[in-house]
Design an enzyme around this catalytic site. Structure first.
Site, PDB file in Angstrom:
ATOM      1  N   SER A  56       0.792  -1.236   0.000  1.00  0.00           N
ATOM      2  CA  SER A  56       0.000   0.000   0.000  1.00  0.00           C
ATOM      3  C   SER A  56       0.820   1.280   0.000  1.00  0.00           C
ATOM      4  O   SER A  56       0.251   2.374  -0.108  1.00  0.00           O
ATOM      5  CB  SER A  56      -0.957   0.021   1.193  1.00  0.00           C
ATOM      6  OG  SER A  56      -2.064  -0.830   0.956  1.00  0.00           O
ATOM      7  N   LYS A  59       0.142   3.818  -2.625  1.00  0.00           N
ATOM      8  CA  LYS A  59      -0.842   4.895  -2.521  1.00  0.00           C
ATOM      9  C   LYS A  59      -0.216   6.279  -2.352  1.00  0.00           C
ATOM     10  O   LYS A  59      -0.923   7.286  -2.455  1.00  0.00           O
ATOM     11  CB  LYS A  59      -1.825   4.604  -1.386  1.00  0.00           C
ATOM     12  CG  LYS A  59      -2.667   3.348  -1.607  1.00  0.00           C
ATOM     13  CD  LYS A  59      -3.704   3.169  -0.511  1.00  0.00           C
ATOM     14  CE  LYS A  59      -4.561   1.935  -0.722  1.00  0.00           C
ATOM     15  NZ  LYS A  59      -3.918   0.691  -0.244  1.00  0.00           N
ATOM     16  N   SER A 116      -5.557   3.373   4.722  1.00  0.00           N
ATOM     17  CA  SER A 116      -5.145   2.697   3.492  1.00  0.00           C
ATOM     18  C   SER A 116      -6.314   2.038   2.769  1.00  0.00           C
ATOM     19  O   SER A 116      -6.201   0.922   2.240  1.00  0.00           O
ATOM     20  CB  SER A 116      -4.070   1.648   3.803  1.00  0.00           C
ATOM     21  OG  SER A 116      -3.358   1.299   2.646  1.00  0.00           O
TER      22      SER A 116
END
Length: 378
Positions: A56, A59, A116
């Site tokens: 993640s 991101k 997230s």
């Protein structure tokens, strides 16, 4: 011809007179890097260009493109984003959007940054680019522009996908771009606990450093079974913000402890120091101007990243033109202020005209001649 005057450095916020012992950097994660935000200088690295799955931490790029869309005016904080069937099918970390549920860009950015949320990341990507795949193309284009040579994005979430890879160095580059040019992200990245949906849904930041590390400002965690534990952590002290990235750490504690060790090393051994000449910069004579002189000023502020052990080795050197012919425009270059560390030039700041000096017309030149003549006779 130029005249050169040696000037001593006046330090902003003088450093304590004690010696700084460099602590050992205990990074057990296989890949790591420490970068300073303003200069982009790498202060420490360990196998930082080996490719791993970023999970993640992907991101960071998703948020960068969202922030750029907001800053460009093509996206608004209060715009409503609608969850598609594809967005709600992501799994993993999410806030359990329902199909056709609408949420503001602000709330979705909060969800992506703090917990997230994969569903919100995809919903934002589709809203901006029409589809997640089209958004991923934009991610790769932006990565290329930032010099992220070891990165390929397949999606906007970091969920496992063949070929979705990056490295610690590239993560530091995109993290720097986000925090340097889009400081509003800090509003979300520093949230420890919050809510959505009118208080009905609780949020708790996945980045534990926000809770216990002094000066922590963000940024993004990541984990999958194949990526293991990843983190891009940012923190600021005394006007210096650092970016610590670790990848493929074996445990969650390892990623936080490794980033903490990197940040501690940076803050113990480096400082961003403002540089000024220790006396007023003299005016430059103007030939055939409505005024006899023009005042030079620095075109920008100067701050240098410096090892604390070298604080006493900084000097500056002023170089100015002997004169300049009118007309003089505001911002016109008149010289340079050079900054040296241990005798090596580290920076050069243009010295420019503070304001304009129009050229004398024929009448003005004649009048000045007469005034000079009368003064000589007197």
């Amino acid at each position: 011809m130029k005249r050169t005057t040696a000037l001593a450095l006046a330090l902003l916020c003088l450093l304590p007179a004690r010696a700084y012992a460099a602590p050992a950097v205990e990074v057990t994660a296989p890949s790591a890097i420490l970068m300073e935000k303003t200069t982009g200088k790498v202060l420490y690295e360990q196998d930082a260009k080996t490719k791993y799955e970023p999970a993640s931490v992907t991101k960071v790029m998703t948020l960068l493109l969202v922030m750029e869309a907001i800053d460009s005016g093509s996206l608004g904080w209060d715009d409503l984003v609608t969850a598609s069937p594809h967005a709600i099918s992501m799994g993993g970390s999410q806030i359990w959007l329902k199909e056709k549920e609408q949420m503001t860009v602000r709330d979705m950015v909060k969800a992506v940054t703090v917990v997230s949320a994969n569903d919100c990341a995809v919903a934002l990507a589709e809203h901006i680019a029409g589809s997640e795949s089209a958004f991923a193309e934009r991610m790769n284009q932006r990565a290329a522009e930032l010099g992220m040579e070891n990165t390929t994005f397949v999606n906007c979430t970091g969920l496992p996908a063949p070929g979705h890879l990056t490295c610690a160095h590239d993560i530091a580059l995109m993290s720097r771009e986000l925090i340097l040019n889009h400081p509003a992200i800090r509003e979300f990245a520093t949230i420890w606990m919050d809510t959505l949906r009118g208080g009905a849904f609780q949020l708790s930041n996945t980045n534990r450093l926000i809770f216990y590390y002094e000066g922590a400002t963000g940024l993004k965690t990541g984990f999958t079974d194949t990526a293991l534990y990843c983190l891009s952590a940012t923190a600021e002290r005394d006007g210096m913000e650092l970016i610590a990235v670790v990848m493929h750490a074996p445990t969650s504690d390892d990623r936080f402890n490794s980033c903490k060790a990197l940040l501690n090393y940076g803050f113990a051994n480096y400082a961003v120091t403002a540089v000024y000449p220790d006396q007023a910069i003299p005016p430059v004579p103007v030939i055939l101007g409505e005024r006899d002189t023009v005042q030079p000023i620095t075109a920008r502020e100067c701050s240098i990243l410096l090892e604390k052990s070298k604080a006493g080795t900084v000097t500056t050197q002023l170089e100015l033109a002997d004169s300049v012919e009118a007309p003089v425009e505001p911002g016109q270059k008149l010289g340079e202020l050079k900054v040296l560390v241990d005798g090596q030039q580290m920076d050069a700041i243009d010295l420019v005209a503070a304001d304009e000096v129009p050229r004398l017309g024929i009448g003005g030149i004649f009048q000045r001649f007469l005034n000079t003549l009368f003064l000589q006779e007197a």
